[in-house]
Design a protein around this motif. Structure first.
Motif, short mmCIF file in Angstrom:
data_model
loop_
_atom_site.label_atom_id
_atom_site.label_comp_id
_atom_site.label_asym_id
_atom_site.label_seq_id
_atom_site.Cartn_x
_atom_site.Cartn_y
_atom_site.Cartn_z
N TYR A 190 49.45 42.67 41.15
CA TYR A 190 48.81 41.58 41.89
C TYR A 190 49.86 40.56 42.36
O TYR A 190 49.87 40.13 43.52
CB TYR A 190 47.79 40.86 41.02
CG TYR A 190 46.58 41.67 40.62
CD1 TYR A 190 45.96 42.54 41.52
CD2 TYR A 190 46.03 41.56 39.34
CE1 TYR A 190 44.85 43.28 41.15
CE2 TYR A 190 44.91 42.30 38.97
CZ TYR A 190 44.33 43.14 39.87
OH TYR A 190 43.22 43.86 39.50
N ARG B 230 51.34 39.38 46.20
CA ARG B 230 51.40 38.02 46.72
C ARG B 230 52.80 37.69 47.21
O ARG B 230 52.98 37.18 48.33
CB ARG B 230 51.03 37.00 45.62
CG ARG B 230 49.59 37.04 45.20
CD ARG B 230 49.32 35.92 44.19
NE ARG B 230 48.06 36.15 43.47
CZ ARG B 230 47.60 35.36 42.52
NH1 ARG B 230 48.30 34.29 42.16
NH2 ARG B 230 46.45 35.62 41.91
N ASN C 59 44.10 38.58 50.73
CA ASN C 59 42.67 38.86 50.57
C ASN C 59 41.88 38.32 51.76
O ASN C 59 41.72 37.10 51.91
CB ASN C 59 42.17 38.23 49.26
CG ASN C 59 40.76 38.65 48.93
OD1 ASN C 59 39.79 38.15 49.51
ND2 ASN C 59 40.62 39.57 47.98
N GLU D 210 41.71 38.55 39.24
CA GLU D 210 42.93 37.77 39.36
C GLU D 210 42.73 36.33 38.91
O GLU D 210 41.60 35.84 38.81
CB GLU D 210 43.44 37.79 40.81
CG GLU D 210 43.82 39.18 41.30
CD GLU D 210 44.58 39.16 42.61
OE1 GLU D 210 45.45 38.29 42.78
OE2 GLU D 210 44.28 40.02 43.47
N ARG E 277 48.94 45.86 35.91
CA ARG E 277 48.02 45.42 36.95
C ARG E 277 48.37 44.01 37.45
O ARG E 277 48.38 43.75 38.65
CB ARG E 277 46.58 45.45 36.44
CG ARG E 277 46.00 46.84 36.29
CD ARG E 277 44.56 46.80 35.83
NE ARG E 277 43.70 46.22 36.84
CZ ARG E 277 42.42 45.90 36.64
NH1 ARG E 277 41.89 46.07 35.45
NH2 ARG E 277 41.70 45.40 37.61
#
Length: 199
Positions: free
Chosen positions: A58, A62, A94, A11, A54
């Motif tokens: 991500y 968020r 995370n 990321e 992808r």
């Protein structure tokens, strides 16, 4: 409790892309509509559709950490506050990065340290290796990439400032509405992690 993940190696901060997605959701766009724009129309300008998918995933992860109130704060705030909300969303998604902010970044502020060094992050990772079997199985290459990701995220968010070869600690001055939100929503620990101030 969330499992530990090394996913941040793949990321980036992606502030502009994150901001557009928050605004679109706030305006009532569905995830299908946003996916169409980000993936099918390749708003991210990725060379391969798989990579676009992808990154969309991500960013979606968020944005899904944000409720309507913090999204409203984000949209009506200045640039630094918006960057702080982005780093908050990354931390909420995370577990390892969240713990790094609380155990290393916060402690550095509280002890009056001026910078975060490579050895600070290495020590944090070693401690986690000893505490958790999943992290203990990661390779040195993974830790090296993770360390680079941490430095990049902290620098682009404004939590660190580059001064020569040093990464200087730069705690955010939180917008009053964001600080009040974090307290009200039960995120005092995250507030401490970012500012070093005990509430």
């Amino acid at each position: 409790m969330k499992k530990y993940s090394s996913g941040l190696v793949s990321e980036a901060f992606w502030f502009i892309e994150f901001k557009k997605m928050v605004i679109m959701r706030h305006q009532g766009c569905t995830w299908d509509e946003i996916r169409e724009l980000y993936v099918e129309q390749n708003m991210l300008a990725m060379p391969r559709k798989q990579r676009a998918m992808r990154i969309y995933g991500y960013l979606k992860g968020r944005v899904e950490t944000l409720d309507a109130e913090i999204s409203e704060i984000f949209i009506n705030s200045d640039l630094q506050t918006q960057k702080t909300v982005n780093i908050i969303s990354i931390a909420l998604k995370n577990r390892l990065f969240y713990e790094f902010l609380y155990e290393v970044y916060r402690e550095k502020i509280q002890t009056g340290a001026s910078e975060i060094t490579h050895s600070d992050i290495d020590s944090f990772f070693r401690k986690k290796q000893e505490q958790d079997k999943t992290i203990g199985a990661w390779t040195e290459h993974t830790f090296k990439r993770l360390k680079g990701a941490y430095f990049t995220l902290l620098t682009e968010s404004g939590l660190l400032k580059t001064q020569g070869n040093k990464k200087m600690i730069n705690p955010p001055v939180l917008d009053e509405s964001l600080e009040a939100y974090l307290i009200k929503s039960g995120s005092k620990q995250l507030l401490k992690a970012l500012t070093g101030v005990d509430i």
